[in-house]
Scaffold this motif. Structure first.
Motif, PDB file in Angstrom:
ATOM      1  N   HIS A 100      -3.395  -6.687  -1.150  1.00 58.34           N
ATOM      2  CA  HIS A 100      -3.448  -5.376  -1.790  1.00 58.34           C
ATOM      3  C   HIS A 100      -2.784  -5.463  -3.154  1.00 58.34           C
ATOM      4  O   HIS A 100      -1.607  -5.131  -3.296  1.00 58.34           O
ATOM      5  CB  HIS A 100      -2.716  -4.382  -0.885  1.00 58.34           C
ATOM      6  N   PRO A 105      -2.688  -3.707  -5.983  1.00 58.33           N
ATOM      7  CA  PRO A 105      -1.916  -2.606  -6.564  1.00 58.33           C
ATOM      8  C   PRO A 105      -0.556  -2.418  -5.914  1.00 58.33           C
ATOM      9  O   PRO A 105       0.451  -2.203  -6.596  1.00 58.33           O
ATOM     10  CB  PRO A 105      -2.797  -1.390  -6.321  1.00 58.33           C
ATOM     11  N   LEU A 106      -0.517  -2.559  -4.575  1.00 58.47           N
ATOM     12  CA  LEU A 106       0.748  -2.408  -3.866  1.00 58.47           C
ATOM     13  C   LEU A 106       1.717  -3.510  -4.287  1.00 58.47           C
ATOM     14  O   LEU A 106       2.902  -3.263  -4.537  1.00 58.47           O
ATOM     15  CB  LEU A 106       0.479  -2.479  -2.358  1.00 58.47           C
ATOM     16  N   PHE A 127      13.875   1.655 -17.454  1.00 59.41           N
ATOM     17  CA  PHE A 127      12.523   1.904 -16.939  1.00 59.41           C
ATOM     18  C   PHE A 127      11.475   1.369 -17.920  1.00 59.41           C
ATOM     19  O   PHE A 127      10.563   0.652 -17.535  1.00 59.41           O
ATOM     20  CB  PHE A 127      12.347   3.408 -16.741  1.00 59.41           C
ATOM     21  N   ARG A 131       1.693  -5.088  -7.098  1.00 57.03           N
ATOM     22  CA  ARG A 131       2.102  -4.807  -8.468  1.00 57.03           C
ATOM     23  C   ARG A 131       3.233  -3.780  -8.479  1.00 57.03           C
ATOM     24  O   ARG A 131       4.240  -3.938  -9.163  1.00 57.03           O
ATOM     25  CB  ARG A 131       0.898  -4.244  -9.222  1.00 57.03           C
ATOM     26  N   LEU A 132       3.062  -2.739  -7.669  1.00 60.98           N
ATOM     27  CA  LEU A 132       4.083  -1.690  -7.606  1.00 60.98           C
ATOM     28  C   LEU A 132       5.396  -2.274  -7.093  1.00 60.98           C
ATOM     29  O   LEU A 132       6.477  -1.989  -7.627  1.00 60.98           O
ATOM     30  CB  LEU A 132       3.606  -0.555  -6.694  1.00 60.98           C
TER      31      LEU A 132
END
Lengths: 732, 66
Positions: free
Chosen positions: B44, B46-47, B19, B49-50
């Motif tokens: 989007h 942030p999405l 992690f 990136r996630l």
């Protein structure tokens, strides 16, 4: 007839609907969205903690509540400091447990000392750093105290606690970032726009003359708070938002220009008020000057929204500036008959201030336009030169820390003396509250609200634990459904009633703290109530201490603030000139941080603090301008000496006010004023004459300020004086 | 690969190390994408990136526990 009326109304309704919806989405809609996002993140963290079989999913859930922020960008910053604070607190409790596991007196004294250090640090630091410091303080209690009887379990407890906190942080971050993010840069842009519009309205009000003194004070205090808040936002956004980082220089410039502009506006307003009150021979010309100013003020349409509109505004100001020289000459000519040298000086000073005001207005609109376009104005000054200077009173910081330590020691003493079985719970919660509320602007009020909130949270947790949950099957979905209404209600208090925000936040946190869903069997009523009531008692003791030991509203603290504000004049007169203007403007505002944060002017003491702010800003600005212009030209030795003498005399007056020093300062300033005026009269090149003229106006401003009773009182006394007091006698 | 690794005598799940490693890798990738201006073309960020993070973590984790 009525039908047709209904028809038009309906079509009006239909036409207005999108606008209404948009307005709702921008205000209440955003709040609802945030509440639901928070609940979703809380439930997510509960699910993950239960899947990972952590001891207390409640810790993760509380973390979510604490870390969640409206703006996406802030979560990361807050999380980083939260993790850092938690690790530091864990280390401290490791040291304490390791050293004093068998010595509870020493352990508790060590804990109190640690909280004292952390709380002091929290006052000295700002924003998230301050928050991390608070956390480091109370985490030590949260982790160390429960295991004091079984030190061997320390490692497992500490590592689970940290895991829970990290789970909470990650959930909050992911939900906030991924679901309908509210961009940070948008919120800064909105703030800037709002500030622009507000400032414009204020300027119009001032020159129309329909701003009451109370409103004037309040609005200025709001501007002070705005400047501090923008700096706070900027400094925390810099961590994460790439767009904000790119515009960092622009934001610093905007704040700096804004502060200078509001000071100049105050000086101009003050000068015009004083001169018009006197009703001297130049008052007619001054009145027409006032009319002149209203031509320059921004229109009522609010802040420009597009770069094009901003450029238009700039062109308007430029056009006005072009005609200013002619208008000033006309004004001058209208006063040609007035032989009074004093009146001419008044008029010159007012004109000079007006020029400065327009120059600064132009600069701030230019910076605003550049920010709208997304580029920064080329500026020779490096970013480092525009650093917001912080003025924190170290003694107050230490006292705040000591107060938290006193709360902890008192509860510990009671715990030990009474052998109270639930003493640990009381002590943990007392530590959390004294660290958390002690650093807020108004600790007594915030801890009282926290106490009320905790009581509500306890009741909610009781109902949920013993009446709702036992009727449910063992399923996560049902458990979520049981918690959601409670959380929804408490979070709505927090977000929809700003005056009671802390009650809502405290209630939501305490609800989760007590409810603490877990994988183990049902809790029983007695320990639950014992724990809950003990924690409430802890909050209660903290509240009592905040109300009694060095309350922030105390006259002593206000006097200290006044002295600190006043000291800024000495800063203006003494510190090196490089970057001094911004340092002075920001530092002076920063001393009023506490008052600005509460936004509440009550009583003579607060009013006196504000009066000293105004007086210091006015005098300090004039001193800085004087020194700048004096440094720009080569002055004859006697003139330079007399300027030095004037500065010394003013500093002496501020340092140790007395009638004699006031007279000496006035004499010194008047003497150098006439010397500089003589110098100006000689045939000199234009730029030198300009600098000398500006020096004359600065000196005149200082002299006028020293002649003003209210200003002198604000600068020489630390507490308000009764009205019948006549002030220092005029020495000129 | 063992399920748990002793880190300074402290047993931590090896997935935890994965992690941390993927978080570090993600920061690098994020900088790279931001610098090259890819985010400007993404709906989007942030999405996105996630999702990138999930991909990195998934790959490392699966490779480790294979």
């Amino acid at each position: 007839m009525s039908g047709s009326g209904g028809e038009t109304r309906r079509s009006g309704f239909k036409a207005g609907l999108p606008g209404e919806l948009r307005a709702w989405a921008a205000t209440d809609g955003a709040k609802w969205l945030f509440v639901f996002k928070t609940i979703l993140a809380v439930l997510l963290s509960m699910w993950i903690s239960m899947r990972l079989e952590l001891d207390r999913p409640g810790t993760a859930m509380i973390t979510v509540i604490i870390v969640m922020q409206q703006q996406t960008g802030l979560v990361l910053g807050k999380s980083l400091y939260r993790i850092g604070g938690t690790l530091a607190g864990t280390l401290a409790s490791l040291v304490l447990v390791g050293l004093f596991a068998q010595q509870r007196f020493l352990f508790l004294a060590g804990l109190a000392l640690w909280v004292l250090i952390c709380t002091t640090g929290a006052v000295l630091l700002r924003n998230f750093r301050s928050y991390g410091s608070v956390l480091a303080g109370y985490t030590a209690a949260m982790i160390g105290l429960p295991v004091i009887d079984q030190p061997q379990t320390f490692f497992s407890t500490a590592s689970t606690r940290i895991s829970e906190i990290v789970v909470g942080i990650l959930c909050a971050g992911v939900v906030n970032d991924v679901m309908f993010p509210q961009r940070f840069s948008d919120s800064i842009a909105r703030r800037l726009r709002g500030r622009y519009a507000e400032f414009g309205a204020f300027m119009r009000g001032i020159f129309r003359g329909d701003v009451s003194p109370e409103e004037y004070e309040r609005t200025h205090l709001k501007f002070v708070a705005d400047a501090i808040n923008l700096e706070a936002l900027r400094s925390s956004a810099i961590l994460e938002d790439a767009e904000v980082r790119a515009r960092d220089l622009g934001l610093r410039q905007a704040n700096s220009a804004y502060m200078s502009l509001s000071t100049t506006l105050h000086s101009l307003h003050q000068l015009l008020g004083r001169l018009l009150q006197g009703g001297g021979p130049a008052s007619q010309a001054l009145k027409s000057l006032q009319g002149l100013i209203s031509g320059i003020l921004p229109a009522e349409t609010g802040a420009p929204r597009t770069p094009e509109e901003a450029r238009q505004e700039l062109r308007r100001i430029a056009a006005f500036r072009a005609t200013l020289a002619k208008r000033a000459a006309a004004l001058d000519a209208s006063c040609a008959g007035v032989a009074d040298r004093q009146a001419r000086l008044d008029l010159d000073t007012a004109l000079e201030l007006l020029r400065r005001f327009i120059r600064e207005l132009n600069a701030s609109v230019a910076i605003y336009a550049a920010l709208l376009e997304g580029r920064t104005t080329p500026d020779r000054r490096a970013v480092g030169a525009i650093r917001f200077s912080l003025r924190t009173d170290t003694l107050v910081a230490v006292l705040t820390g000591a107060r938290a330590a006193v709360a902890i020691l008192l509860v510990s003493a009671f715990w030990i003396a009474s052998a109270w079985p639930s003493g640990v719970s009381a002590l943990i919660y007392a530590t959390i509250m004294s660290a958390l509320c002690g650093t807020t602007p108004n600790p007594a009020r915030s801890s009282r609200h926290m106490a009320i909130g905790s009581a509500i949270g306890l009741a909610a947790a009781f109902i949920c634990t013993f009446f709702v949950v036992p009727t449910l099957d063992d399923s996560f979905t049902l458990l979520s459904a049981a918690i959601t209404p409670f959380l929804l209600a408490l979070l709505c208090i927090e977000h929809f009633f700003p005056a009671y925000a802390l009650i809502g936040a405290g209630a939501a946190a305490f609800f989760l703290y007590m409810f603490s869903p877990s994988n183990v069997a049902q809790p029983s009523v007695l320990p639950f109530l014992n724990d809950g009531l003990a924690s409430l008692a802890g909050v209660g003791v903290t509240t009592l201490i905040f109300c009694t030991v060095v309350p922030t509203g105390s006259a002593w603290l206000k006097r200290r603030t006044v002295r600190q504000v006043r000291h800024q004049v000495v800063v203006a007169a003494r510190e090196p000139l490089d970057g001094l203007l911004h340092r002075f403007e920001s530092g002076t505002r920063d001393t009023l941080r506490t008052l600005a944060a509460t936004q509440h002017v009550s009583g003579a003491h607060d009013r006196h603090v504000l009066a000293s702010l105004f007086a210091s800003l006015e005098l300090g600005r004039a001193l800085i301008n004087l020194r700048r212009n004096a440094a720009a030209v080569a002055l004859a030795a006697p003139v330079e000496r007399s300027l030095e003498g004037a500065l010394d005399a003013v500093v002496d007056l501020i340092g140790q006010p007395s009638h004699g020093r006031h007279g000496a300062a006035l004499t010194a300033v008047t003497a150098s004023l006439s010397l500089v005026m003589q110098e100006e009269g000689q045939g000199l090149p234009v730029h030198q004459r300009t600098a000398l003229r500006r020096m004359v106006t600065s000196l005149h401003l200082i002299r006028v300020a020293l002649l003003d009773d209210e200003t002198v009182l604000a600068l020489t006394t630390t507490s308000p004086v009764p009205h019948h007091y006549q002030g220092l006698p005029h020495a000129a | 690969m063992p399920r748990e690794i002793a880190l300074f005598d402290l047993l931590v799940p090896s997935l935890f190390l994965a992690f941390v490693a993927s978080a570090a890798a993600q920061v690098l990738v994020d900088r790279l994408l931001g610098w090259s201006g890819v985010y400007r073309h993404i709906w989007h960020p942030p999405l996105f990136r996630l999702s990138i993070f999930v991909c990195i973590f998934g790959v490392i984790g699966l490779l480790m526990l294979r």
